[in-house]
Each structure stands twice: as structure tokens, then as C-alpha cells.
Design a protein around this motif. Structure first.
Motif: not given
Length: 212
Positions: A6-17, A24-32, A47-48
Motif C-alpha cells: 500500500k502507498y499513502r500520500f497527502c498534499i500539504g504538510d503536517k500542519n495543513k493537508h 492499494i494494489p490487489e493482484k490485477n486490480d487497484v483501489y484508491i 482488470e476487466s
């Protein structure tokens, strides 16, 4: 694929974001999945080629915003057959004035993307293609993540900074009005996160995050 990918990202910084977004990749599917205290949406890329942009089932169950679980889908669409040319699945837009969260969700490992300057926004673009082809990516984009799926198809997340155009501004104004009216009905005085999707004049699909 393991949960470690899993890969997490955020826009901004720890004060304002922005809200926290997890790829989340799972086999041939991806969930965001994008989550804040008051908002949860998910982009499902199968995948379909079938895709859904939806409220999460957990969010729907908690808030009872629709009667049937299948009605939580805000957009349903299908991608073209995979090729060496990447297809944009959806773009997530984060505006300068809307990056204002300061909650406790960011104790996890997070990649920070710098906030845009005033009157600009960050466009995070999710793409899919048959192979990894860097030549197909414009120099104006920066990489967030590249994932090779089990079937060797490639999912790429990119971002760039762009000025806020009139179409986006109008959609934000209209949605802000709707959210304010809904908050009034519910006697809600706290500032909340709201996401909305629309199809632009360029026929691209957009998700926009605002705070009202």
C-alpha cells in the motif's frame, strides 16, 4: 499482493493537508481510497477495465446516505483495451484554499506532495497501460508511484501543478452551495471535507476535494 505494498500520500504538510489517499494494489486490480474524518471515497480500477468512483461501503453504512449499497457508485465507466499509450483513469484535484486539515490521521508513513500556490491546484493523475513507457509521460508531470500488476499491466500515479480554470471554479462554487445547504439542514457547524466528481469539457473525469 501484500498489504505492505500500500502507498499513502497527502498534499500539504503536517500542519495543513488534504485527506489521506492510499493506493492499494490487489493482484490485477487497484483501489484508491481517500479518507478524512467526514469523507470517504474509493476509485476501483478492475482488470476487466470496469471502474467505479464511489463512496466506500463503510461510509455509506455509517451515514445511511443511500438505501442500497450499489447506489453508492457516483461514476461507473470502462477503460479502453490496454496499449503502450497510458489512459487517464481519473484526476484528483487539490486546491490551495482547500488544503486545511489538521487532524491526527497522519501518524502512518506518508509521502508529502507540496501544496500549490494561491490560485493554483495539484492535479494527481491515475493512469493505466500495457507496459512501462516513460516516453509517453510529459515532462510537466512528476512520479508518485509506478506499480507493475500481476498480469504485467502498469498503473502509474503522477502529479503536476496547474492554474485553477473557470470550469473548475464554477464546479467548486456550485458544490459548496449544496454542501452548505445540507449542513444547515443537519445543524452542522463544524467544517467538513466533501468530495465531488465531474466530467470536464475535455471528457476527463475529475474528483475534487473541498472543505466547507
Amino acid at each position: 499482493m501484500s498489504k505492505k505494498e500500500k502507498y499513502r500520500f497527502c498534499i500539504g504538510d503536517k500542519n495543513k493537508h488534504s485527506s489521506l489517499t492510499t493506493i492499494i494494489p490487489e493482484k490485477n486490480d487497484v483501489y484508491i481510497v481517500s479518507k478524512s474524518n467526514e469523507n470517504q471515497t474509493k476509485l476501483s480500477i478492475h482488470e476487466s477495465g470496469k471502474c467505479q468512483y464511489s463512496f466506500t461501503s463503510e461510509y455509506v453504512k455509517k451515514n445511511r446516505i443511500v438505501e442500497r449499497n450499489r447506489d453508492r457508485h457516483l461514476m461507473e465507466f470502462e477503460l479502453l483495451p490496454l496499449s503502450d499509450r497510458y489512459e487517464i483513469v481519473m484526476s484528483y484535484i487539490y486546491l490551495f484554499d482547500e488544503i486545511c486539515l489538521d487532524d491526527e490521521i497522519l501518524k502512518q508513513d506518508v509521502t508529502w506532495i507540496p501544496a500549490p500556490k494561491k490560485n493554483w491546484c495539484v492535479e494527481v493523475v491515475f493512469c493505466k497501460g500495457a507496459t512501462f513507457n516513460p516516453a509517453a509521460i510529459s515532462d510537466e508531470y512528476k512520479y508518485i508511484r509506478t506499480i507493475v500488476l500481476d498480469n504485467r499491466a502498469v498503473f502509474i500515479a503522477l502529479y503536476r501543478y496547474i492554474p485553477i480554470n473557470d470550469e473548475l471554479r464554477e464546479n467548486v462554487v456550485d458544490t459548496r452551495k449544496i454542501v452548505k445547504e445540507d449542513k444547515t439542514k443537519k445543524n452542522c457547524e463544524e467544517k467538513i471535507c466533501a468530495s465531488f466528481g465531474y466530467i470536464g469539457k475535455n471528457e476527463h473525469r475529475y474528483n475534487v476535494e473541498i472543505y466547507v
